[in-house]
Scaffold this motif. Structure first.
Motif, PDB file in Angstrom:
ATOM      1  N   ARG A 146       0.808  -1.215   0.000  1.00  0.00           N
ATOM      2  CA  ARG A 146       0.000   0.000   0.000  1.00  0.00           C
ATOM      3  C   ARG A 146       0.847   1.275   0.000  1.00  0.00           C
ATOM      4  N   GLU A 147       2.142   1.124   0.242  1.00  0.00           N
ATOM      5  CA  GLU A 147       3.022   2.293   0.267  1.00  0.00           C
ATOM      6  C   GLU A 147       3.592   2.619  -1.113  1.00  0.00           C
ATOM      7  N   ARG A 148       3.482   1.702  -2.061  1.00  0.00           N
ATOM      8  CA  ARG A 148       4.078   1.893  -3.385  1.00  0.00           C
ATOM      9  C   ARG A 148       2.977   1.881  -4.444  1.00  0.00           C
ATOM     10  N   LEU A 149       2.633   3.067  -4.937  1.00  0.00           N
ATOM     11  CA  LEU A 149       1.623   3.147  -5.986  1.00  0.00           C
ATOM     12  C   LEU A 149       2.080   2.455  -7.258  1.00  0.00           C
ATOM     13  N   SER A 150       3.406   2.376  -7.453  1.00  0.00           N
ATOM     14  CA  SER A 150       3.918   1.707  -8.649  1.00  0.00           C
ATOM     15  C   SER A 150       3.604   0.216  -8.648  1.00  0.00           C
ATOM     16  N   ALA A 151       3.274  -0.337  -7.447  1.00  0.00           N
ATOM     17  CA  ALA A 151       2.952  -1.766  -7.350  1.00  0.00           C
ATOM     18  C   ALA A 151       1.483  -2.046  -7.649  1.00  0.00           C
ATOM     19  N   LEU A 152       0.690  -0.983  -7.848  1.00  0.00           N
ATOM     20  CA  LEU A 152      -0.743  -1.154  -8.066  1.00  0.00           C
ATOM     21  C   LEU A 152      -1.066  -2.023  -9.283  1.00  0.00           C
ATOM     22  N   PRO A 153      -0.466  -1.775 -10.463  1.00  0.00           N
ATOM     23  CA  PRO A 153      -0.819  -2.607 -11.627  1.00  0.00           C
ATOM     24  C   PRO A 153      -0.527  -4.088 -11.421  1.00  0.00           C
ATOM     25  N   SER A 154       0.598  -4.415 -10.793  1.00  0.00           N
ATOM     26  CA  SER A 154       0.920  -5.832 -10.597  1.00  0.00           C
ATOM     27  C   SER A 154      -0.027  -6.474  -9.596  1.00  0.00           C
ATOM     28  N   ALA A 155      -0.467  -5.725  -8.566  1.00  0.00           N
ATOM     29  CA  ALA A 155      -1.421  -6.266  -7.607  1.00  0.00           C
ATOM     30  C   ALA A 155      -2.764  -6.540  -8.273  1.00  0.00           C
ATOM     31  N   VAL A 156      -3.210  -5.607  -9.102  1.00  0.00           N
ATOM     32  CA  VAL A 156      -4.469  -5.792  -9.829  1.00  0.00           C
ATOM     33  C   VAL A 156      -4.366  -6.985 -10.774  1.00  0.00           C
TER      34      VAL A 156
END
Length: 295
Positions: A146-156
């Motif tokens: 939740r601290e890294r917005l750049s990780a959002l696409p991979s989480a989705v």
């Protein structure tokens, strides 16, 4: 309650605090009962370690083992689960879906896992805790940073892959907890996974009760600590949680421009949130005008 202030798509700030929201128990558990519950919870946690390894050895065992373990832990803490609504999904006959619910407590993922064969979407920090890390891995948890917005696409993408594989994934789109008397807004980010996978969204309402009244004893809000919240739960007699599974919501096809996909996930989040809010209001209306008991 005030509106939830968004910090990022995963981590908004909640409006609740323990001082303002947590009330005394309607009936408190005695010292002996509290000690017994805590001891039983420790035993269940320990039993979960070999169960989690078994789930990793054979994927088909994962969901039933996780359901059994979650039920044992919730019950050890003295909490009763009451399932209402469409039970087809609870017994795994409706296929994979994104289950989304209002968020009250650290207990919520355990409660839903105890009723629906599923994989939880968990914050990355959980993967760093000893024992809990092992249990989460055994349940097939999907982790988000939740601290890294750049990780959002991979989480989705990971959630979408799980949905395509027929798994049901549990998510709490508020991104924070409220005390149970209200709820925040659903953030649209995780709904992109349902859009990408063409999977149904199953809204659910969680309501903690003491008798017929809404209870805030299980909430985990503000600067509350996990230990303090756990002790409140174990020290409360007759604490129950109602899980109401509502009718599925399906995303509109999003194939096309990025703006169209964004609109689809936003509409899906809004529809799911409205459905959950209506379910919470129905529960409050039922409390004010209870149906007569059959004689």
């Amino acid at each position: 309650m005030s509106a939830v202030e968004a910090v990022n798509p995963w981590r908004p700030l909640g409006p609740c605090s323990t001082d303002a929201c947590v009330s005394a128990p309607a009936a408190a558990a005695g010292t002996a009962r509290l000690a017994a519950r805590l001891a039983m919870a420790v035993l269940v946690l320990a039993a979960g370690v070999p169960m989690s390894f078994a789930g990793r050895v054979r994927a088909s065992w994962r969901a039933p083992l996780t359901m059994t373990w979650a039920r044992m832990l919730v019950r050890a803490l003295g909490v009763t689960i009451r399932l209402t609504g469409d039970e087809e999904q609870a017994h795994g006959r409706a296929g994979g879906a994104l289950v989304v619910a209002n968020h009250v407590s650290w207990l919520d993922p355990l409660v839903v896992a105890a009723t629906v064969p599923s994989r939880p979407l968990a914050k990355r920090e959980i993967g760093e805790w000893p024992v809990i890390r092992t249990l989460a891995a055994g349940s097939g948890a999907l982790f988000i940073d939740r601290e890294r917005l750049s990780a959002l696409p991979s989480a989705v993408a990971a959630v979408a892959d799980a949905l395509r594989a027929g798994d049901t994934v549990i998510a709490f789109p508020e991104g924070t907890t409220c005390c149970g008397r209200g709820m925040g807004h659903f953030r649209p980010a995780v709904f992109q996974a349902a859009v990408d996978a063409g999977a149904a969204v199953r809204p659910a309402v969680l309501r903690y009760r003491e008798g017929t009244a809404t209870s805030t004893r299980a909430c985990y809000v503000g600067d509350d600590s996990l230990l303090a919240s756990l002790l409140r739960v174990a020290a409360t007699r007759d604490l129950a949680v109602e899980v109401t599974l509502l009718s599925p919501v399906r995303p509109a096809p999003a194939g096309g421009p990025q703006a169209r996909a964004a609109l689809a996930r936003t509409e899906l989040a809004r529809t799911a949130e409205t459905t959950v809010r209506a379910g919470m209001e129905d529960a409050r209306t039922h409390d004010r005008h209870p149906h007569p008991r059959p004689t």
